[in-house]
Design an enzyme around this catalytic site. Structure first.
Site, PDB file in Angstrom:
ATOM      1  N   CYS A   2       0.727  -1.307  -0.103  1.00  0.00           N
ATOM      2  CA  CYS A   2      -0.024   0.028  -0.017  1.00  0.00           C
ATOM      3  C   CYS A   2       0.812   1.173  -0.236  1.00  0.00           C
ATOM      4  O   CYS A   2       1.836   1.533   0.566  1.00  0.00           O
ATOM      5  CB  CYS A   2      -0.889   0.022   1.152  1.00  0.00           C
ATOM      6  SG  CYS A   2      -2.020  -1.503   1.445  1.00  0.00           S
ATOM      7  N   ARG A  30       3.191   0.195  -5.327  1.00  0.00           N
ATOM      8  CA  ARG A  30       3.104  -0.402  -3.813  1.00  0.00           C
ATOM      9  C   ARG A  30       1.932  -1.170  -3.769  1.00  0.00           C
ATOM     10  O   ARG A  30       1.574  -1.803  -2.610  1.00  0.00           O
ATOM     11  CB  ARG A  30       3.297   0.673  -2.745  1.00  0.00           C
ATOM     12  CG  ARG A  30       4.623   1.451  -2.772  1.00  0.00           C
ATOM     13  CD  ARG A  30       4.636   2.482  -1.587  1.00  0.00           C
ATOM     14  NE  ARG A  30       4.598   1.845  -0.283  1.00  0.00           N
ATOM     15  CZ  ARG A  30       5.473   1.303   0.301  1.00  0.00           C
ATOM     16  NH1 ARG A  30       6.704   1.689  -0.353  1.00  0.00           N
ATOM     17  NH2 ARG A  30       5.641   0.977   1.615  1.00  0.00           N
ATOM     18  N   TRP A  78      -2.873  -2.716  -1.781  1.00  0.00           N
ATOM     19  CA  TRP A  78      -2.583  -3.998  -2.017  1.00  0.00           C
ATOM     20  C   TRP A  78      -3.261  -4.872  -1.008  1.00  0.00           C
ATOM     21  O   TRP A  78      -2.737  -4.734   0.067  1.00  0.00           O
ATOM     22  CB  TRP A  78      -1.151  -4.286  -2.298  1.00  0.00           C
ATOM     23  CG  TRP A  78      -0.829  -5.522  -2.552  1.00  0.00           C
ATOM     24  CD1 TRP A  78      -0.720  -5.969  -4.126  1.00  0.00           C
ATOM     25  CD2 TRP A  78      -0.432  -6.895  -1.864  1.00  0.00           C
ATOM     26  NE1 TRP A  78      -0.406  -7.277  -4.240  1.00  0.00           N
ATOM     27  CE2 TRP A  78      -0.255  -7.862  -2.935  1.00  0.00           C
ATOM     28  CE3 TRP A  78      -0.243  -6.917  -0.584  1.00  0.00           C
ATOM     29  CZ2 TRP A  78       0.269  -9.091  -2.439  1.00  0.00           C
ATOM     30  CZ3 TRP A  78       0.029  -8.246  -0.188  1.00  0.00           C
ATOM     31  CH2 TRP A  78       0.463  -9.289  -1.234  1.00  0.00           C
ATOM     32  N   ASN A 104      -1.100   1.383   5.918  1.00  0.00           N
ATOM     33  CA  ASN A 104      -0.324   0.363   5.339  1.00  0.00           C
ATOM     34  C   ASN A 104       0.085  -0.496   6.275  1.00  0.00           C
ATOM     35  O   ASN A 104       0.681  -0.181   7.226  1.00  0.00           O
ATOM     36  CB  ASN A 104       0.775   1.095   4.735  1.00  0.00           C
ATOM     37  CG  ASN A 104       1.945   0.079   4.125  1.00  0.00           C
ATOM     38  OD1 ASN A 104       1.376  -0.883   3.647  1.00  0.00           O
ATOM     39  ND2 ASN A 104       3.181   0.574   4.010  1.00  0.00           N
ATOM     40  N   GLY A 105       0.148  -1.979   6.126  1.00  0.00           N
ATOM     41  CA  GLY A 105       0.671  -2.818   7.195  1.00  0.00           C
ATOM     42  C   GLY A 105      -0.364  -3.846   7.603  1.00  0.00           C
ATOM     43  O   GLY A 105      -1.633  -4.050   7.026  1.00  0.00           O
ATOM     44  N   GLU A 487      17.239 -15.127 -12.979  1.00  0.00           N
ATOM     45  CA  GLU A 487      16.390 -13.905 -13.211  1.00  0.00           C
ATOM     46  C   GLU A 487      15.768 -14.011 -14.495  1.00  0.00           C
ATOM     47  O   GLU A 487      14.459 -13.380 -14.580  1.00  0.00           O
ATOM     48  CB  GLU A 487      17.629 -12.811 -13.159  1.00  0.00           C
ATOM     49  CG  GLU A 487      17.216 -11.377 -13.304  1.00  0.00           C
ATOM     50  CD  GLU A 487      16.214 -10.732 -12.520  1.00  0.00           C
ATOM     51  OE1 GLU A 487      15.851 -11.626 -11.389  1.00  0.00           O
ATOM     52  OE2 GLU A 487      15.441  -9.773 -12.792  1.00  0.00           O
ATOM     53  N   LYS A 491      11.852 -12.958 -14.682  1.00  0.00           N
ATOM     54  CA  LYS A 491      11.106 -11.681 -15.567  1.00  0.00           C
ATOM     55  C   LYS A 491      10.076 -12.217 -16.446  1.00  0.00           C
ATOM     56  O   LYS A 491       9.177 -11.790 -16.516  1.00  0.00           O
ATOM     57  CB  LYS A 491      12.205 -11.074 -16.329  1.00  0.00           C
ATOM     58  CG  LYS A 491      13.263 -10.355 -15.621  1.00  0.00           C
ATOM     59  CD  LYS A 491      12.758  -9.073 -15.026  1.00  0.00           C
ATOM     60  CE  LYS A 491      12.136  -9.077 -13.553  1.00  0.00           C
ATOM     61  NZ  LYS A 491      13.044  -8.884 -12.645  1.00  0.00           N
ATOM     62  N   GLU A 494       7.037 -13.514 -14.167  1.00  0.00           N
ATOM     63  CA  GLU A 494       5.950 -12.333 -13.479  1.00  0.00           C
ATOM     64  C   GLU A 494       5.548 -11.537 -14.632  1.00  0.00           C
ATOM     65  O   GLU A 494       4.597 -10.631 -14.697  1.00  0.00           O
ATOM     66  CB  GLU A 494       7.021 -11.653 -12.422  1.00  0.00           C
ATOM     67  CG  GLU A 494       8.139 -10.933 -12.998  1.00  0.00           C
ATOM     68  CD  GLU A 494       9.004 -10.504 -11.842  1.00  0.00           C
ATOM     69  OE1 GLU A 494       8.467 -10.214 -10.591  1.00  0.00           O
ATOM     70  OE2 GLU A 494      10.167 -10.149 -12.017  1.00  0.00           O
ATOM     71  N   HIS A 510      20.922 -33.880 -14.361  1.00  0.00           N
ATOM     72  CA  HIS A 510      20.271 -34.515 -13.090  1.00  0.00           C
ATOM     73  C   HIS A 510      18.744 -34.626 -13.017  1.00  0.00           C
ATOM     74  O   HIS A 510      18.321 -34.709 -11.874  1.00  0.00           O
ATOM     75  CB  HIS A 510      21.133 -33.880 -11.846  1.00  0.00           C
ATOM     76  CG  HIS A 510      22.600 -34.050 -11.739  1.00  0.00           C
ATOM     77  ND1 HIS A 510      23.344 -35.240 -11.576  1.00  0.00           N
ATOM     78  CD2 HIS A 510      23.790 -33.356 -12.271  1.00  0.00           C
ATOM     79  CE1 HIS A 510      24.371 -34.989 -11.859  1.00  0.00           C
ATOM     80  NE2 HIS A 510      24.875 -33.830 -12.112  1.00  0.00           N
ATOM     81  N   LYS A 613       4.984  -4.011  -5.621  1.00  0.00           N
ATOM     82  CA  LYS A 613       6.347  -3.698  -5.962  1.00  0.00           C
ATOM     83  C   LYS A 613       7.278  -4.053  -4.566  1.00  0.00           C
ATOM     84  O   LYS A 613       8.226  -4.533  -4.483  1.00  0.00           O
ATOM     85  CB  LYS A 613       6.829  -2.272  -6.281  1.00  0.00           C
ATOM     86  CG  LYS A 613       8.208  -1.997  -6.571  1.00  0.00           C
ATOM     87  CD  LYS A 613       8.487  -1.521  -7.907  1.00  0.00           C
ATOM     88  CE  LYS A 613       9.954  -1.388  -7.932  1.00  0.00           C
ATOM     89  NZ  LYS A 613      10.718  -2.575  -8.668  1.00  0.00           N
TER      90      LYS A 613
END
Ligand code: F6R
Length: 618
Positions: A2, A30, A78, A104-105, A487, A491, A494, A510, A613
């Site tokens: 948030c 956020r 969020w 927020n939290g 990485e 990418k 997501e 393996h 984010k």
């Protein structure tokens, strides 16, 4: 998660709403599943809140404009408690409408508080944990008649992580905030003041900011800022200057922030390298406030981070171990925190974070410090919790990263950890000064090399468009190419919602080779033929092994690597680079590919589904 904004100006105007809208746009990274604002004027509180992206709130504000006001608080959400609906969107007002809050939290004791309030007759309108804070605050304000005092009383009752902002219907000249663990910074204007989740909220309006510490309450008016602890003791906050260029937070002519940030990468590396060498050619890291004696004597480094930042840590491991001969472990912060790790004062913990607010990393830092280890943060956001709570901070200077998926912060993190490695090597005498200088000179050439890869983006984009219906892509790499492969896969997952995995190429036989079937796309990151020949040749063998089983091989290789082309269906050439520095160029085609493929699928590359984010909850 948030994002939060608070503002107080001098007289009723449209400015508070303008400030809030601009801030929420910048803070969307956020969270972006709902948004809302409440403005305050002499006629009380007036609010609008909507589920959906900010554009939905904008439409609602256009349909029902809010009146001119002196103060505002705003929120981009969020969801954690209660789905993304209009009712659950912030702000939340108390039952009597006397106060509004944004949060927020996570309030961990919200259930007990909700039951207490319900038994006292309070009716709840939302499923959020936040709403309890609105009702508690109204009751405290009613009794105490002072909003900061009421906020302190409420904050003392709350458990968990929170940043709360509040505004009262009977005082449109005051916004009060409280913070525990979640972030909040103050922006100092001329005849106006700001509160924001981070400096991106107000950087276009002022570059003067104040850091707030744990368990503090702040009250802002148009002309004053008062900070206390939760018991009301006055606190002197530290002022700092924000060196971000406000224009860096807008798209700058690109269709998306992600594309812009990929193109920002040469600058991000350049800025992170700036000012690190004295005229005599020695390295300096001015902001490093850990005693040299400790840096000389540490016998182990543990890197803690999450996601992309953790992959930067994996790259750092190869370089730091090679240059400094110190063992380096890399661990996901959430795994480190809860597995009873062996931590002592002889080890240095390096926490890597773009946002500086990743809760998993914050918790791991706190744990490491409690056990006596010193923590050095490699962090991008000034005034962030991780920067503040660590013993020292090495800043990455990537500027604001807005797209949810990390790109330029990754390159800046790798660059900063190289600097740390070289500095330690200089201090501990594991490299000769001219060796350190020669690597620094190589590093100084990296921005131009990254630029060359970006200049060749058309071919990568064309391939991505052609492959837009692909359902699975594998990525292989060895040595520093291994974290690059991981990485690249992250990418693609997501941004394009495609199944993608990054493997150590040596691990192929393996197990993962069983996945190879006719037409399976496999990206392979090939090490420099001039570095460690043995690695190069082994990766060429890996390419042949997957190709023999029908894979379509997409290879990232160094210009002039003549042996590679015959084994690849497509080659993306990157400039010649010393092996340890190669991730800075090798990852760029993979970022461009993921971004272009997601764009070709019509997806929102700046705000992929289900992600935020800053992951500010555990
Ligand atoms: C991936 C990504 C995340 C972050 C991770 C850590 O593209 O952005 O994996 O790297 O959430 O975030 P910070 O660096 O802010 O601690």
């Amino acid at each position: 998660m948030c994002g939060i904004i608070g503002y107080v100006g001098q007289a009723d105007s449209e400015r508070p709403l303008e400030v809030a809208r601009e801030a929420l746009a910048r803070l969307q990274y956020r969270g972006y599943d709902s948004a809302g604002v409440v403005v305050a004027n002499s006629r009380g509180l007036h609010h609008v809140k909507k589920a959906g992206k900010l554009s939905v709130l904008e439409e609602a504000l256009a349909a029902t404009p809010l009146p001119p006001a002196t103060a505002v608080i705003g929120h981009t959400r969020w969801a954690t408690h209660g789905g993304p609906t209009d009712r659950n969107a912030h702000p939340h007002l108390s039952a009597d409408g006397s106060v509004a809050v944004v949060h927020n939290g996570i309030l961990e004791n919200h259930q007990a508080l909700r039951e207490e309030l319900a038994s006292a007759g309070v009716e709840f309108l939302s499923e959020t944990d936040t709403e309890v804070a609105a009702h508690l605050l109204a009751r405290a304000y009613d009794g105490l008649g002072d909003l900061p005092e009421a906020m302190r009383a409420v904050a003392r009752r709350l458990e968990g992580a929170f940043t709360l902002l509040a505004v009262a219907a009977d005082n449109p000249h005051l916004v009060v905030g409280a913070r525990r663990t979640s972030p909040l910074v103050v922006g100092l204007g001329e005849g106006e003041n700001f509160l924001g989740s981070d400096v991106a909220a107000f950087v276009a309006r002022t570059n003067r900011a104040l850091e707030l510490g744990e368990d503090q309450v702040v009250a802002i008016t148009a002309t004053g800022v008062m900070v206390t602890d939760f018991d009301g003791q006055a606190v002197e906050p530290r002022e700092f200057t924000v060196d971000w260029d406000a224009s860096a937070a807008v798209k700058g002519g690109f269709a998306t922030f992600m594309e812009k940030e990929i193109h920002d990468q040469p600058q991000a590396v350049r800025d992170t390298l700036l000012g690190r060498m004295t005229p005599s050619g020695r390295m300096r890291l001015d902001e490093l406030r850990v005693e040299e004696s400790l840096l000389r004597s540490v016998d182990k480094i543990v890197v803690i981070a999450c996601g992309t930042a953790a992959y930067a840590g994996h790259v750092a491991k190869y370089a730091i171990e090679h240059w400094c001969r110190i063992p380096v472990e890399v661990e996901l912060a959430h795994e480190f925190r809860y597995r009873d790790p062996v931590v002592n004062a002889k080890m240095l913990v390096v926490a890597i974070s773009q946002s500086g607010e990743t809760m998993d990393t914050i918790m791991a830092i706190r744990h490491a410090r409690e056990q006596g280890a010193k923590v050095l943060a490699v962090v991008n956001t000034m005034g962030s919790t991780i920067a503040r709570e660590s013993d020292a901070a090495l800043y990455t200077h990537a500027g604001p990263e807005v797209a949810v998926a990390s790109t330029k912060a990754f390159l800046a993190q790798i660059t900063a950890t190289y600097l740390l490695g070289l500095y330690l090597a200089q201090l501990r005498g594991t490299m000769f000064p001219d060796e350190v200088r020669s690597i620094l000179r190589e590093l100084e050439q990296m921005p131009a090399k990254v630029q060359r890869v970006i200049d060749g983006e058309a071919a990568i984009k064309a391939l991505a468009v052609q492959m837009k219906d692909t359902s699975s892509v594998l990525f292989l790499g060895r040595h520093v190419g291994y974290p690059v492969a991981m990485e690249g896969a992250l990418k693609l997952k997501e941004l394009a919602y495609i199944h993608a995995e990054g493997f150590a190429a040596g691990e192929l036989k393996h197990g993962p080779i069983a996945l190879i079937d006719q037409g399976q796309a496999v990206f392979v990151v090939v090490p420099s033929p001039k570095g460690r020949d043995v690695l190069h040749d082994k990766v060429l063998s890996n390419i042949q092994e997957v190709r023999a089983r029908g894979a379509r091989t997409l290879v990232v290789a160094e210009e002039g690597d003549d042996a590679v082309a015959q084994h690849a269906d497509t080659v993306f050439w990157v400039p010649q680079t010393p092996t340890l520095l190669a991730p800075l160029v090798a990852v760029v085609p993979l970022q461009i590919f993921a971004c272009a493929l997601a764009t070709a699928k019509g997806l929102d590359v700046d705000q992929p589904r289900n992600l935020a984010k800053s992951v500010t909850v555990e």
